[in-house]
Design an enzyme around this catalytic site. Sequence first.
Site, PDB file in Angstrom:
ATOM      1  N   ASP A 103       2.805  10.501   3.964  1.00 59.30           N
ATOM      2  CA  ASP A 103       2.224  10.091   2.607  1.00 59.30           C
ATOM      3  C   ASP A 103       2.680   9.072   1.968  1.00 59.30           C
ATOM      4  O   ASP A 103       2.429   8.138   1.102  1.00 59.30           O
ATOM      5  CB  ASP A 103       1.637  11.419   1.953  1.00 59.30           C
ATOM      6  CG  ASP A 103       2.840  12.232   1.735  1.00 59.30           C
ATOM      7  OD1 ASP A 103       3.872  11.949   2.322  1.00 59.30           O
ATOM      8  OD2 ASP A 103       2.750  13.357   1.173  1.00 59.30           O
ATOM      9  N   ASP A 106       9.842   8.171  -0.802  1.00 59.06           N
ATOM     10  CA  ASP A 106      10.384   7.997  -2.170  1.00 59.06           C
ATOM     11  C   ASP A 106      11.835   7.696  -2.172  1.00 59.06           C
ATOM     12  O   ASP A 106      12.092   6.398  -1.975  1.00 59.06           O
ATOM     13  CB  ASP A 106      10.039   9.462  -2.653  1.00 59.06           C
ATOM     14  CG  ASP A 106      10.505   9.656  -4.244  1.00 59.06           C
ATOM     15  OD1 ASP A 106      10.955   8.710  -4.919  1.00 59.06           O
ATOM     16  OD2 ASP A 106      10.438  10.972  -4.613  1.00 59.06           O
TER      17      ASP A 106
HETATM   18  P1  5GP Z   1      11.650  11.391   0.037  1.00 55.83           P
HETATM   19  O1  5GP Z   1      12.349  12.345   1.096  1.00 55.83           O
HETATM   20  O2  5GP Z   1      11.399  10.099   0.587  1.00 55.83           O
HETATM   21  O3  5GP Z   1      12.474  11.267  -1.503  1.00 55.83           O
HETATM   22  O4  5GP Z   1      10.296  12.017  -0.115  1.00 55.83           O
HETATM   23  C1  5GP Z   1       9.204  12.314   0.804  1.00 55.83           C
HETATM   24  C2  5GP Z   1       8.493  13.483   0.358  1.00 55.83           C
HETATM   25  O5  5GP Z   1       8.518  13.856  -0.963  1.00 55.83           O
HETATM   26  C3  5GP Z   1       6.910  12.838   0.531  1.00 55.83           C
HETATM   27  O6  5GP Z   1       6.621  13.293   1.889  1.00 55.83           O
HETATM   28  C4  5GP Z   1       6.169  13.879  -0.507  1.00 55.83           C
HETATM   29  O7  5GP Z   1       6.004  15.166  -0.068  1.00 55.83           O
HETATM   30  C5  5GP Z   1       7.262  14.137  -1.737  1.00 55.83           C
HETATM   31  N1  5GP Z   1       6.853  13.161  -2.689  1.00 55.83           N
HETATM   32  C6  5GP Z   1       7.516  12.120  -3.057  1.00 55.83           C
HETATM   33  N2  5GP Z   1       7.216  11.401  -4.104  1.00 55.83           N
HETATM   34  C7  5GP Z   1       6.345  12.112  -4.476  1.00 55.83           C
HETATM   35  C8  5GP Z   1       5.272  12.021  -5.480  1.00 55.83           C
HETATM   36  O8  5GP Z   1       5.082  10.824  -6.315  1.00 55.83           O
HETATM   37  N3  5GP Z   1       4.155  12.855  -5.744  1.00 55.83           N
HETATM   38  C9  5GP Z   1       4.072  13.733  -4.747  1.00 55.83           C
HETATM   39  N4  5GP Z   1       3.021  14.662  -4.852  1.00 55.83           N
HETATM   40  N5  5GP Z   1       4.837  14.054  -3.712  1.00 55.83           N
HETATM   41  C10 5GP Z   1       5.950  13.055  -3.483  1.00 55.83           C
END
Ligand code: 5GP
Length: 177
Positions: A103, A106
């Site tokens: 989805d 980040d």
């Molecule tokens: P990362 O490991 O890349 O930091 O984060 C990935 C996961 O964090 C995504 O699959 C999602 O579940 C969650 N996430 C990151 N940013 C957001 C955001 O802005 N909103 C929401 N609802 N979930 C996020």
Amino acid sequence: MPIIKVHDKSFDTYLSEEVIQNRIKEMAAEISRDYAGKRPLFIAILNGSFMFAADLFKHLSINAEICFIKLASYKGMKSSGNVVTSIGLEDDLFGKDVVIVEDIVDTGKTLHNFLPKLLHQQPKSLKIASLLHKPEATEYPLQLDYIGFDIPNKFVVGYGLDYDGLGRNLKEIYQLV
Ligand code: 5GP
């Protein structure tokens, strides 16, 4: 555009249903071209990607398979840093063309930690499709092969993405006010 409330926070409309759907059709067309004559396996990462995975998958014009796994690193509005797998992968990836469906990317930590586990199974190829990407938040650089939208470093909800369990059913994507 309406402002909505999820739990205690206000969110502004950021991407409309039409904009999201049109972009997903373009992504599906691009992936279908790239995988013409192949039979890729899509691995959708739950929970957040379930809507994107369904819409992307139904617009593919090639033979493809899909399965789902569950990783988690988020609680509330901040990444907890821990990445755990709670629904494992049943399929054997050896020799397969694999496309990860996310989805949102980040910091990149979730996929950074997870990719070695997939590569260990020696897929023939491995690409990543993410509906959303926050370039400014990158801590773990990844090669993202298909990106729906690059977005600012603000918390978003809707279209599968939640804030503390709520907001996933929204057809649009909303940004924290
Ligand atoms: P990362 O490991 O890349 O930091 O984060 C990935 C996961 O964090 C995504 O699959 C999602 O579940 C969650 N996430 C990151 N940013 C957001 C955001 O802005 N909103 C929401 N609802 N979930 C996020």
